[in-house]
Write an enzyme that holds these catalytic residues in place. Structure first.
Site, PDB file in Angstrom:
ATOM      1  CG  ASP A 150     -47.254 -23.088  -3.938  1.00 43.87           C
ATOM      2  OD1 ASP A 150     -47.932 -23.596  -4.849  1.00 43.87           O
ATOM      3  OD2 ASP A 150     -47.529 -23.219  -2.729  1.00 43.87           O
ATOM      4  CG  ASP A 187     -53.842 -22.964  -3.307  1.00 46.11           C
ATOM      5  OD1 ASP A 187     -54.120 -21.806  -3.629  1.00 46.11           O
ATOM      6  OD2 ASP A 187     -54.492 -23.953  -3.704  1.00 46.11           O
ATOM      7  CG  ASP A 195     -47.163 -24.266   1.180  1.00 37.21           C
ATOM      8  OD1 ASP A 195     -47.252 -24.301  -0.074  1.00 37.21           O
ATOM      9  OD2 ASP A 195     -48.089 -24.635   1.923  1.00 37.21           O
TER      10      ASP A 195
END
Length: 278
Positions: free
Chosen positions: A10, A12, A218
């Site tokens: 991922d 961001d 996250d």
């Protein structure tokens, strides 16, 4: 062998800092991975236009997955042969998993009647509004708005109304994915399906039975990717709890946030893990 390791990440809040989008704490690890030919494959909610820009900044030249698994872009000739069910576009072989953005926008127009004033969405937002909601620069916000397959929703109403909204859109055939800031609407695609498909292309290309996939994320929109990878890494976020996983084995959780936690966990897994021959 280490050359059969694939890192799916991922962006961001994971490789990029949640607040300032910096990847500086991960630079040394990125260089180390590149030096031993381990590809770092973005698997993100970001758009194709954003990734073209970001990959150049970060120094990535391989495949990437956009808009929460809606499509995979593979540089033409990255593999010896073009994978089946891909089309050539803008110098890439493209595997699509979702209908185009226009389809989802037509459904959103219907929802505006039922949920008037409860949400906003990218195609309806000015560049200034996107900047305010995301913290992106003027140029980055313009790139973020150039979506091809889905639409990010900025929820403005209550949590209870949001739950009703989510149930309503599911009945319309929309697959909602909650990211760090936005609820992303698209088809029956996710980061996990895209990871599985691309990992298989690497196995076909390398003529190996297994490539060890490491996934790092996250947010809740990373769960599908984290569940199907051989090794799952949950990166701590300053704004939300770590993703909830059903799996119990080969799961790591970082001690640090964002790109610092990203580096911390890959150091532990790749450079001290006994299954890799270094």
């Amino acid at each position: 062998m280490v050359n059969d390791v694939l890192v799916f990440t991922d962006l961001d809040g994971t490789l990029l800092d949640h607040h300032n989008y910096s990847f500086a704490p991960a630079l040394q690890m990125l260089h180390r991975l590149n030096s031993i030919n381990i590809p770092v494959i973005p698997n993100t909610s970001k758009t194709f236009a954003e990734l073209i820009d970001l990959r150049q900044q970060i120094g990535l030249e391989g495949p990437f997955i956009v808009e929460n698994g809606a499509a995979i872009y593979i540089p033409i000739l990255y593999f010896k042969t073009q994978p089946r069910d891909t089309k050539s576009k803008n110098g890439y072989w493209v595997k699509e998993f979702s209908k185009p953005r226009e389809h989802w926008l037509s459904l959103i127009d219907e929802l505006k009647v039922l949920f008037a004033g409860e949400f906003n969405h990218f195609s309806n937002m000015s560049n200034t509004e996107i900047i305010t909601a995301t913290g992106l620069s003027v140029r980055q916000a313009r790139l973020a708005a150039t979506r091809e397959y889905g639409e990010p929703i900025l929820w403005l109403g209550s949590a209870d109304t949001k739950n009703i909204f989510v149930q309503t859109i599911k009945k319309l055939g929309v697959t909602p994915l909650q990211g760090g800031r936005f609820l992303h609407l698209s088809g029956e695609c996710d980061k996990g399906t895209a990871l599985t498909w691309l990992a298989q292309q690497f196995k076909n290309e390398r003529k190996v039975k297994q490539c060890t996939s490491i996934a790092l994320g996250d947010g809740q929109n990373d769960v599908a990717m984290l569940e199907v990878a051989d090794i799952a890494v949950r990166i701590l976020s300053p704004t939300n709890a770590p993703p909830t996983l059903s799996r119990q084995t080969d799961v790591y959780t970082s001690q640090a946030y964002g790109p610092t936690g990203w580096t911390e966990c890959l150091e532990k897994i790749i450079f001290t893990h006994k299954q890799f021959n270094m």
